[in-house]
Write a protein that holds these residues in place. Structure first.
Motif, short mmCIF file in Angstrom:
data_model
loop_
_atom_site.label_atom_id
_atom_site.label_comp_id
_atom_site.label_asym_id
_atom_site.label_seq_id
_atom_site.Cartn_x
_atom_site.Cartn_y
_atom_site.Cartn_z
N PHE A 51 1.00 -1.20 0.25
CA PHE A 51 0.09 -0.03 0.11
C PHE A 51 0.88 1.27 -0.04
O PHE A 51 0.20 2.46 -0.18
CB PHE A 51 -1.25 -0.15 1.28
N ALA B 130 -11.30 -8.47 6.94
CA ALA B 130 -11.97 -7.46 5.89
C ALA B 130 -13.46 -7.18 6.20
O ALA B 130 -13.70 -5.87 6.09
CB ALA B 130 -11.89 -8.47 4.46
N PRO B 131 -14.22 -8.17 6.46
CA PRO B 131 -15.61 -7.98 6.81
C PRO B 131 -15.83 -6.47 7.69
O PRO B 131 -16.62 -5.62 7.42
CB PRO B 131 -16.02 -8.99 7.53
N PHE C 74 -15.15 -3.18 6.26
CA PHE C 74 -16.38 -2.52 5.31
C PHE C 74 -17.56 -2.32 6.14
O PHE C 74 -18.19 -1.28 6.04
CB PHE C 74 -16.85 -4.01 4.36
N ILE C 75 -17.70 -2.90 7.00
CA ILE C 75 -19.00 -2.56 7.81
C ILE C 75 -18.80 -1.58 8.73
O ILE C 75 -19.72 -0.67 8.72
CB ILE C 75 -19.57 -4.07 8.68
N LEU D 47 -11.01 -7.60 -4.17
CA LEU D 47 -11.80 -6.76 -3.86
C LEU D 47 -12.36 -6.87 -2.43
O LEU D 47 -12.33 -6.11 -1.67
CB LEU D 47 -13.28 -6.52 -4.70
N LEU D 48 -12.39 -8.05 -2.12
CA LEU D 48 -12.97 -8.28 -0.88
C LEU D 48 -12.26 -8.65 0.44
O LEU D 48 -12.19 -8.56 1.27
CB LEU D 48 -14.15 -9.28 -0.97
N THR D 49 -10.98 -9.33 -0.31
CA THR D 49 -10.05 -9.70 1.04
C THR D 49 -8.74 -8.78 1.09
O THR D 49 -8.31 -8.44 1.98
CB THR D 49 -9.53 -11.29 0.73
N ARG D 50 -8.09 -8.32 -0.29
CA ARG D 50 -7.02 -7.65 -0.55
C ARG D 50 -7.35 -6.26 -0.46
O ARG D 50 -6.54 -5.38 -0.34
CB ARG D 50 -6.31 -8.13 -1.73
N PHE D 51 -8.72 -5.69 -0.71
CA PHE D 51 -8.71 -4.37 -0.58
C PHE D 51 -8.15 -3.53 -1.72
O PHE D 51 -7.69 -2.58 -1.55
CB PHE D 51 -8.54 -3.51 0.53
N ILE E 166 -21.63 -2.06 3.78
CA ILE E 166 -22.23 -2.99 4.64
C ILE E 166 -22.42 -4.23 3.62
O ILE E 166 -21.91 -5.11 4.29
CB ILE E 166 -23.18 -2.41 5.45
N ALA F 80 -20.96 -4.91 0.96
CA ALA F 80 -19.53 -5.67 1.14
C ALA F 80 -19.02 -6.45 1.97
O ALA F 80 -18.45 -7.41 1.92
CB ALA F 80 -18.58 -4.36 0.33
N GLY F 81 -19.09 -5.80 3.26
CA GLY F 81 -18.82 -6.66 4.38
C GLY F 81 -19.32 -8.02 4.52
O GLY F 81 -18.64 -8.77 4.88
N ILE F 82 -20.61 -7.92 4.41
CA ILE F 82 -21.38 -9.51 4.38
C ILE F 82 -20.80 -10.32 3.18
O ILE F 82 -20.77 -11.43 3.62
CB ILE F 82 -22.86 -9.04 4.25
N ALA G 281 -17.84 -10.12 2.09
CA ALA G 281 -16.39 -10.61 2.48
C ALA G 281 -16.66 -11.56 3.48
O ALA G 281 -15.74 -12.65 3.49
CB ALA G 281 -15.86 -9.35 3.19
N MET G 282 -17.67 -11.54 4.36
CA MET G 282 -18.04 -12.68 5.32
C MET G 282 -18.07 -13.74 4.71
O MET G 282 -17.39 -14.82 4.84
CB MET G 282 -18.83 -12.43 6.35
N MET H 236 -14.79 -15.29 3.12
CA MET H 236 -13.99 -15.65 3.94
C MET H 236 -14.10 -17.25 4.15
O MET H 236 -13.37 -18.07 4.64
CB MET H 236 -14.26 -15.08 5.54
#
Lengths: 215, 190
Positions: free
Chosen positions: A103, A178-179, A182-183, B18-22, B175, B177-179, B181-182, B185
């Motif tokens: 980063f 990660a989650p 985001f949340i 997108l979801l784990t490495r941002f 939010i 995206a958070g779900i 990402a879960m 996982m």
């Protein structure tokens, strides 16, 4: 008049045109490096340094760069400062360098940096551009540190690596991953939007009441 | 062969860009409002990721490393990607105008997509071979498109949903995206 203008250029990045919460640009590092307050501050300061330095240089040379090649020129200027920050952190703060990882070079493609260069530094003087860069950088840093502090607190019960919550607190690992990022960012964005909506409504109501009292 | 398949799956799903490495969030939140445009963006990004993976690998191995210029990596890579995107745009415009019309507006955006530069930098740091880099880029691009498409599908439905005003747009997208990402996982075995 000039003085109030400068103050405004600085302050707009902190709230009115906040890069993270209002413009929603440069979110990748916000999500990725906010695992703790320390990492968040390191990333915030590094990015602020790049924004301010490239804003200064670009506003100094803005009259010498032909319009057609301005974007590639800006990219080279930004990439140069990013390389400097990268080498500096690698030499003096190797542990932070390890944690922030890819980063650091990715500050080059942080939309805030190129966005400020194109939208502000290419049209304004050095002093105003410096303040604009500082404001945007601090805005980015406070968003990043808020998220970092909340995540560190929920995931490990610590702030700045000092235990804050007692023994009874069961750490929620999810917020370190990660989650959680985001949340929590989603709720922060919603919170800022809520305040903005309230303020705007109040202003509109005030205007209406002023008008009716004048009539 | 088995390792390559694992690398592909890991880049596409387990360590989703997108979801784990941002990586690559500007198009994720900006473009993922409709399924059609997301599909175009996904294809264009995958294409540029593979191309820039190839070019940056060659540059790194035949120019930067032999001459001891590794410290120029960031500058060289970003310039290469910017040139490549411009070049791809010109070639498409001349030879495949239909594809250019479909992808045209997304191409300039891809230069500042951090997934592309991130992939190039990661491939160097992990010291992947040439084939591994190509597979890694392909996997990363497929995973990116997958997450983008899923997100677009969900957001099309969210638009009709009743929710507090402050959450509309970016708040609820993050939010969601958070779900997601879960859920992703789960592939890593949590």
């Amino acid at each position: 008049m000039a003085k109030t203008n400068y103050v405004k250029e600085f302050l707009k990045g902190l709230w009115e045109e906040h890069p993270t919460f209002v413009m929603l640009i440069g979110l990748c590092p916000v999500l990725a490096t906010s695992t703790s307050l320390k990492n968040a501050l390191a990333m915030g300061i590094s990015t602020t340094a790049v924004i301010v330095l490239s804003n200064i240089l670009i506003s100094l040379v803005r009259n010498f760069i032909p319009d057609e090649v301005r974007l590639p020129s800006y990219i080279i200027i930004v990439a140069t400062f990013v390389t400097l920050v990268d080498l500096f952190l690698n030499a003096y703060f190797p542990s932070i360098y390890q944690v922030l990882g890819i980063f650091i070079p990715l500050i080059v493609v942080n939309c805030i940096v190129l966005g400020r260069a194109e939208a502000f530094a290419s049209k304004n003087g050095v002093f105003a551009s410096t303040l604009d860069g500082l404001g945007m950088g601090f805005g980015f840093t406070w968003a990043l540190s808020t998220l970092g502090a909340i995540r560190e607190l929920l995931a490990r019960g610590e702030i700045f690596e000092i235990k804050v919550l007692g023994e009874g607190y069961v750490p929620m690992q999810m917020f370190g991953q990660a989650p959680g990022a985001f949340i929590i960012l989603g709720f922060l964005v919603a919170g800022v939007t809520y305040i903005k909506i309230r303020v705007q409504r109040k202003r509109e109501l005030q205007k209406i009441s002023e008008r009716s009292s004048a009539a | 062969m088995k390792e390559l398949l694992l690398l592909f799956l890991s880049a596409a799903i387990i360590n989703n860009f997108l979801l784990t490495r941002f990586l690559g969030h500007c198009p994720f939140l900006g473009v993922s409002k409709e399924v059609g445009t997301s599909f175009g963006m996904g294809i264009a990004t995958t294409f540029v990721m593979v191309m820039s993976g190839i070019v940056t690998w060659l540059l790194n191995h035949y120019v930067l490393v032999p001459y001891g210029l590794e410290y120029l990596q960031t500058i060289v890579f970003i310039l290469t990607i910017a040139t490549l995107v411009q070049f791809v745009e010109m070639v498409l415009k001349k030879h495949i105008p239909a594809l250019h019309r479909a992808l045209g507006i997304y191409l300039p955006l891809i230069t500042t997509n951090c997934a592309v530069l991130g992939l190039a930098v990661m491939a160097v740091r992990e010291s992947y071979t040439f084939i591994e880099t190509v597979v890694f880029a392909l996997g990363g691009g497929v995973g990116f498109s997958l997450a983008l498409l899923l997100m677009a599908g969900i957001r099309e439905d969210l638009r009709e949903t009743d929710m507090p005003e402050a959450f509309r747009g970016a708040g609820v997208a993050l939010i969601t995206a958070g779900i997601m990402a879960m859920a992703f996982m789960g592939f890593a075995g949590f």
